[in-house]
Design a protein around this motif. Structure first.
Motif, mmCIF file in Angstrom:
data_model
loop_
_atom_site.group_PDB
_atom_site.id
_atom_site.type_symbol
_atom_site.label_atom_id
_atom_site.label_comp_id
_atom_site.label_asym_id
_atom_site.label_seq_id
_atom_site.Cartn_x
_atom_site.Cartn_y
_atom_site.Cartn_z
ATOM 1 N N SER A 83 0.853 -1.224 0.042
ATOM 2 C CA SER A 83 -0.042 0.198 -0.190
ATOM 3 C C SER A 83 1.085 1.248 0.048
ATOM 4 N N ASP A 84 1.974 1.109 0.625
ATOM 5 C CA ASP A 84 2.866 2.504 0.661
ATOM 6 C C ASP A 84 3.719 2.764 -0.524
ATOM 7 N N PRO A 107 0.733 -11.383 -5.660
ATOM 8 C CA PRO A 107 -0.467 -12.659 -5.795
ATOM 9 C C PRO A 107 -1.876 -12.134 -5.594
ATOM 10 N N LEU A 108 -1.994 -10.987 -4.746
ATOM 11 C CA LEU A 108 -3.465 -10.583 -4.225
ATOM 12 C C LEU A 108 -4.188 -9.662 -5.442
ATOM 13 N N PRO A 109 -5.232 -10.104 -5.969
ATOM 14 C CA PRO A 109 -6.061 -9.408 -6.997
ATOM 15 C C PRO A 109 -6.403 -7.893 -6.515
ATOM 16 N N SER A 110 -6.480 -7.899 -5.296
ATOM 17 C CA SER A 110 -6.907 -6.514 -4.606
ATOM 18 C C SER A 110 -5.768 -5.463 -5.016
ATOM 19 N N ARG A 111 -4.483 -5.975 -4.754
ATOM 20 C CA ARG A 111 -3.296 -5.048 -4.835
ATOM 21 C C ARG A 111 -3.230 -4.795 -6.160
ATOM 22 N N LEU A 112 -3.391 -5.813 -6.845
ATOM 23 C CA LEU A 112 -3.086 -5.638 -8.314
ATOM 24 C C LEU A 112 -4.196 -4.496 -8.833
ATOM 25 N N SER A 148 -11.532 -13.773 -7.138
ATOM 26 C CA SER A 148 -11.856 -14.239 -8.494
ATOM 27 C C SER A 148 -12.446 -13.027 -9.302
ATOM 28 N N ASP A 149 -13.533 -12.613 -8.883
ATOM 29 C CA ASP A 149 -14.248 -11.574 -9.443
ATOM 30 C C ASP A 149 -13.536 -10.362 -9.914
ATOM 31 N N MET A 150 -12.758 -9.841 -8.793
ATOM 32 C CA MET A 150 -11.906 -8.826 -9.159
ATOM 33 C C MET A 150 -10.698 -9.016 -10.316
ATOM 34 N N SER A 189 -5.026 -1.934 -7.645
ATOM 35 C CA SER A 189 -4.677 -0.757 -7.278
ATOM 36 C C SER A 189 -3.896 0.008 -8.154
ATOM 37 N N ILE A 190 -3.322 -0.737 -9.037
ATOM 38 C CA ILE A 190 -2.586 -0.095 -10.154
ATOM 39 C C ILE A 190 -3.186 -0.452 -11.419
ATOM 40 N N ALA A 191 -3.851 -1.658 -11.758
ATOM 41 C CA ALA A 191 -4.221 -2.053 -12.910
ATOM 42 C C ALA A 191 -5.611 -1.316 -13.404
ATOM 43 N N LEU A 192 -6.780 -0.956 -12.487
ATOM 44 C CA LEU A 192 -7.727 -0.414 -12.810
ATOM 45 C C LEU A 192 -7.699 0.959 -13.060
ATOM 46 N N GLY A 193 -8.571 1.538 -14.007
ATOM 47 C CA GLY A 193 -8.647 3.057 -14.592
ATOM 48 C C GLY A 193 -7.685 2.966 -15.571
ATOM 49 N N THR A 194 -7.999 4.206 -16.343
ATOM 50 C CA THR A 194 -7.213 4.248 -17.565
ATOM 51 C C THR A 194 -6.645 5.769 -17.631
#
Length: 285
Positions: free
Chosen positions: A191-192, A222-227, A261-263, A229-234
């Motif tokens: 997160s930091d 490995p965690l989709p939620s952390r992925l 899985s959904d994320m 944080s930088i992958a979503l958005g354009t």
């Protein structure tokens, strides 16, 4: 081993990571997992098992990150230059080892940043106004060398001394090599540090003169939620590339975490998360 170049190099990429970076300690915690997150450990272990990792000592983050950069750069060196029939040119894949904040000033689109930096040093008010908006420290660069007139005129005379006197690709015009891609390498995403890649991407966009390089992130998180944080958005990063997306999908499914899985599905279907094997061809666009 598959006869396809990228398939073979993907296996070699993982094999080297298993030997040097992706280890599992005596507690069963993979080196890319967050030891305080049960889901992170479970998914990372699933990936490690699929990649047939061997048990080893957990590396410190700085060392693991540096090795991950080296191995990712090596994968690109062995794949991207073979795509000359798709994207012609003389290419260099370079790891930026010095962490220089002005490393990209060696290239045409950002050469003016040297003058900007010197001006900021001499003028405290200008320095305060600019802040760090012009400092960019990528991990891996893909660079195109300039063309001689002989190369441009190889099949027929395309240019002479009267035309194209400011074209960036023409060596005769005295410019610098062209930056094709800036790659941020993140062994894990915490997160930091999650927004560092976004900040660098925005600085690349704002400070360029000429065409924008590809701006991508490669990670083993490995965690989709952390992925996410930088992958979503354009608007900033082109795309995030996972070092083992196929294995990640299986591991997340096996973990039974529906939200994860959904994320993951959202990022993949939205073309915001791809596999490392997709990166060489995407750079050829």
């Amino acid at each position: 081993m598959s006869g396809a170049l990228i398939a073979a190099e993907r296996k070699a990429y993982h094999a080297r990571l298993l030997r040097e970076v992706l280890t599992v300690d005596e507690r069963g915690v993979p080196s890319n997992a967050d030891k305080d997150s049960k889901l992170s450990i479970k998914i990372a272990r699933g990936i490690a098992n699929l990649l047939e990792t061997e048990t080893g000592e957990r590396l410190n983050a700085q060392r693991a990150g540096s090795l991950f950069e080296d191995i990712t750069a090596e994968f690109l060196k062995k794949t991207f230059p073979n795509l000359g029939h798709i994207r012609p040119g003389k290419w260099e894949v370079r790891k930026v080892g010095s962490r220089s904040r002005l490393a990209i000033a060696e290239y045409e689109q950002y050469a003016h940043l040297v003058a900007l930096s010197e001006a900021a040093k001499k003028n405290p008010e200008l320095s305060a106004a600019l802040g760090n908006d012009y400092t960019i420290a990528p991990d891996i660069l893909v660079v195109r060398e300039l063309l001689t007139d002989h190369e441009i005129n190889n099949e027929r005379e395309i240019v002479d001394a009267t035309v194209s006197t400011r074209a960036a690709i023409r060596q005769r015009n005295g410019g610098k090599n062209l930056l094709l891609a800036s790659i941020s390498s993140k062994w894990t995403i915490r997160s930091d540090r999650a927004q560092n890649s976004r900040s660098e991407a925005l600085n690349l966009i704002r400070n360029r003169k000429g065409h924008l390089p590809h701006v991508v992130v490669v990670t083993a998180e490995p965690l989709p939620s952390r992925l996410a944080s930088i992958a979503l958005g354009t608007g900033d990063i082109d795309c995030v590339y996972h070092f083992a997306l196929h294995e990640l999908m299986i591991a997340v499914e096996s973990a039974g975490a529906e939200d994860a899985s959904d994320m993951l599905r959202i990022m993949i279907q939205g073309k915001r998360l791809k596999d490392i094997s997709d990166l060489p061809l995407d750079l050829a666009v």
